[in-house]
Design an enzyme around this catalytic site. Sequence first.
Site, PDB file in Angstrom:
ATOM      1  N   HIS A 139      56.840  -6.162 -41.460  1.00 35.79           N
ATOM      2  CA  HIS A 139      55.586  -5.412 -41.364  1.00 35.79           C
ATOM      3  C   HIS A 139      54.498  -6.394 -40.907  1.00 35.79           C
ATOM      4  O   HIS A 139      54.566  -7.583 -41.213  1.00 35.79           O
ATOM      5  CB  HIS A 139      55.272  -4.878 -42.765  1.00 35.79           C
ATOM      6  N   ASP A 215      58.568  -9.740 -49.771  1.00 35.48           N
ATOM      7  CA  ASP A 215      57.691  -8.575 -49.655  1.00 35.48           C
ATOM      8  C   ASP A 215      58.478  -7.400 -50.244  1.00 35.48           C
ATOM      9  O   ASP A 215      59.395  -6.871 -49.618  1.00 35.48           O
ATOM     10  CB  ASP A 215      57.351  -8.360 -48.186  1.00 35.48           C
ATOM     11  N   GLN A 218      58.632  -2.101 -50.303  1.00 43.15           N
ATOM     12  CA  GLN A 218      59.541  -0.947 -50.197  1.00 43.15           C
ATOM     13  C   GLN A 218      60.745  -1.062 -51.122  1.00 43.15           C
ATOM     14  O   GLN A 218      61.662  -0.242 -51.038  1.00 43.15           O
ATOM     15  CB  GLN A 218      60.024  -0.778 -48.746  1.00 43.15           C
ATOM     16  N   LYS A 241      52.467   2.608 -53.702  1.00 40.19           N
ATOM     17  CA  LYS A 241      53.784   3.025 -53.211  1.00 40.19           C
ATOM     18  C   LYS A 241      54.748   3.311 -54.362  1.00 40.19           C
ATOM     19  O   LYS A 241      55.930   3.553 -54.143  1.00 40.19           O
ATOM     20  CB  LYS A 241      54.375   1.943 -52.299  1.00 40.19           C
ATOM     21  N   CYS A 380      53.376  -0.136 -38.295  1.00 37.38           N
ATOM     22  CA  CYS A 380      52.908  -1.527 -38.477  1.00 37.38           C
ATOM     23  C   CYS A 380      54.038  -2.526 -38.253  1.00 37.38           C
ATOM     24  O   CYS A 380      54.089  -3.567 -38.934  1.00 37.38           O
ATOM     25  CB  CYS A 380      52.274  -1.740 -39.848  1.00 37.38           C
TER      26      CYS A 380
HETATM   27  N1  C6P Z   1      53.841   0.094 -45.192  1.00 33.10           N
HETATM   28  C1  C6P Z   1      54.226   2.242 -44.139  1.00 33.10           C
HETATM   29  O1  C6P Z   1      53.897   3.392 -43.837  1.00 33.10           O
HETATM   30  P1  C6P Z   1      49.858  -2.312 -48.217  1.00 33.10           P
HETATM   31  O2  C6P Z   1      49.227  -1.564 -47.071  1.00 33.10           O
HETATM   32  O3  C6P Z   1      49.256  -3.666 -48.381  1.00 33.10           O
HETATM   33  O4  C6P Z   1      49.938  -1.531 -49.473  1.00 33.10           O
HETATM   34  O5  C6P Z   1      51.404  -2.521 -47.803  1.00 33.10           O
HETATM   35  C2  C6P Z   1      51.699  -3.255 -46.650  1.00 33.10           C
HETATM   36  C3  C6P Z   1      53.173  -3.278 -46.425  1.00 33.10           C
HETATM   37  C4  C6P Z   1      53.838  -4.486 -46.502  1.00 33.10           C
HETATM   38  N2  C6P Z   1      55.161  -4.570 -46.354  1.00 33.10           N
HETATM   39  C5  C6P Z   1      55.911  -3.477 -46.120  1.00 33.10           C
HETATM   40  C6  C6P Z   1      57.389  -3.627 -46.003  1.00 33.10           C
HETATM   41  C7  C6P Z   1      55.294  -2.238 -46.023  1.00 33.10           C
HETATM   42  O6  C6P Z   1      56.055  -1.156 -45.811  1.00 33.10           O
HETATM   43  C8  C6P Z   1      53.903  -2.132 -46.167  1.00 33.10           C
HETATM   44  C9  C6P Z   1      53.204  -0.806 -46.021  1.00 33.10           C
HETATM   45  C10 C6P Z   1      53.306   1.440 -45.004  1.00 33.10           C
HETATM   46  O7  C6P Z   1      55.288   1.744 -43.776  1.00 33.10           O
HETATM   47  C11 C6P Z   1      51.905   1.466 -44.510  1.00 33.10           C
HETATM   48  S1  C6P Z   1      51.715   0.676 -42.946  1.00 33.10           S
END
Ligand code: C6P
Length: 424
Positions: A139, A215, A218, A241, A380
């Site tokens: 991401h 990270d 997910q 999430k 992203c």
């Molecule tokens: N992915 C998706 O629709 P934040 O925005 O900081 O809570 O999470 C960022 C992020 C980081 N790593 C991974 C693997 C992610 O999937 C995400 C967030 C969302 O896929 C929003 S772009």
Amino acid sequence: MTVTAPGADAAPSLRALPAEPLVPRSDFPVLAREVRGKRLVYLDNAATTQKPFAVLAAVADYYRQHNANVHRALHTLASEATEMYEAARRRVARFIGADDPRGVVFVRNTTEAINLVAASWARARLRAGDVVLLTVAEHHSNIVPWQLAARATGARLRYLPLGDDGRLDLAKLDEALAGVRIVALAHASNVLGTVHPVGEIARAAHEAGALVLVDAAQSAPHMPVDVRELGCDFLAFSGHKMLAPMGIGVLWARPALLEEMEPYMGGGEMIDVVELESSTWREIPWKFEAGTPNVAGAVGLAAAIDYLEAVGRERIHAHEAALGRYARELLAEIPGVVTYGPEDGDRAGIVSFTVAGLHPHDVSQVLDDEGVAVRAGHHCCQPLMRRLGVEATARASFYLYNDREDALALARAVRRAKEFFRVP
Ligand code: C6P
């Protein structure tokens, strides 16, 4: 990278298929509403998740009964708020198998957690020629902070490649680890659903003298995540999430690393003594929590963890994986639909797909008309899109409140999109 050719071998299997959600839909107020006159089928859980009454009630109770700033005053409300905030920290530590809650830093989200490490750990330690090892499936939140750190220090970025099966190609892992100071990778891909063998990579990284940041945006919401088993040094995830409010997230780090790191931001709450020319810091983790924190968010996150753990993350993972497999099988029956990601093995309930002749945005628009919420775009992950040879995909992502009917509704709506645009 294509996993399922259009129309190939696609008799839907009913193996271990969840007809019912794992939890009552009625636990989630928003799931009672209709969208465009249809039952809401919420399949955008990788972007953010819906909130159960239990979490909403915990947040409301905090504001109704206890609201105060933490760590500052000696009055009753302030000490209650402080205790609730610190209890949430202990709850998070237990949730990820960390024995010392001082390793849990509350942040806004995964993005902020990774930026904290890239700024506080990496910028002070990386030297010209050092390598940060990422994967092409990351991401942007796990790419751009490292680009900034590399630019500031002269370090280089290197990327582990992805095989055509949607899994990381680890054949040359040892070679790729040469000169690496830190490996940063997602536990589960937000596009492919691949669950990467993080434990194995962490072992190899440590043997090569590198640290490991996982990270878990997910994975922590969906499957057991234990920092001891993963063997990582840093772990990042977002509350929103995993049924909790937006604006609360977690950076876990080995406490010894946090001790060595300089603060990320300066301000109130994180100091011990402030002189006109210099200051000293509080002990960890507060050294990294400048300013008034999101106490209600932390309280909501603890309630979300209680809710998830009452169900069990192994069950959640199995439920979502089965729904994802079923959805892929249903989609494979539709001519022109291509799904992405591994066909088998450990996999999250995330199904990215394209429909020949249709832009994913158009697909998602028609799906919305049918009450089915999915995300469309690059998610992203622009480097990953390039690797897959597509500009964008549509993506359905399942959670514990989804069921078989949701997967069927998805497939029906995709057929409807093809009819609407008269695509053969
Ligand atoms: N992915 C998706 O629709 P934040 O925005 O900081 O809570 O999470 C960022 C992020 C980081 N790593 C991974 C693997 C992610 O999937 C995400 C967030 C969302 O896929 C929003 S772009």
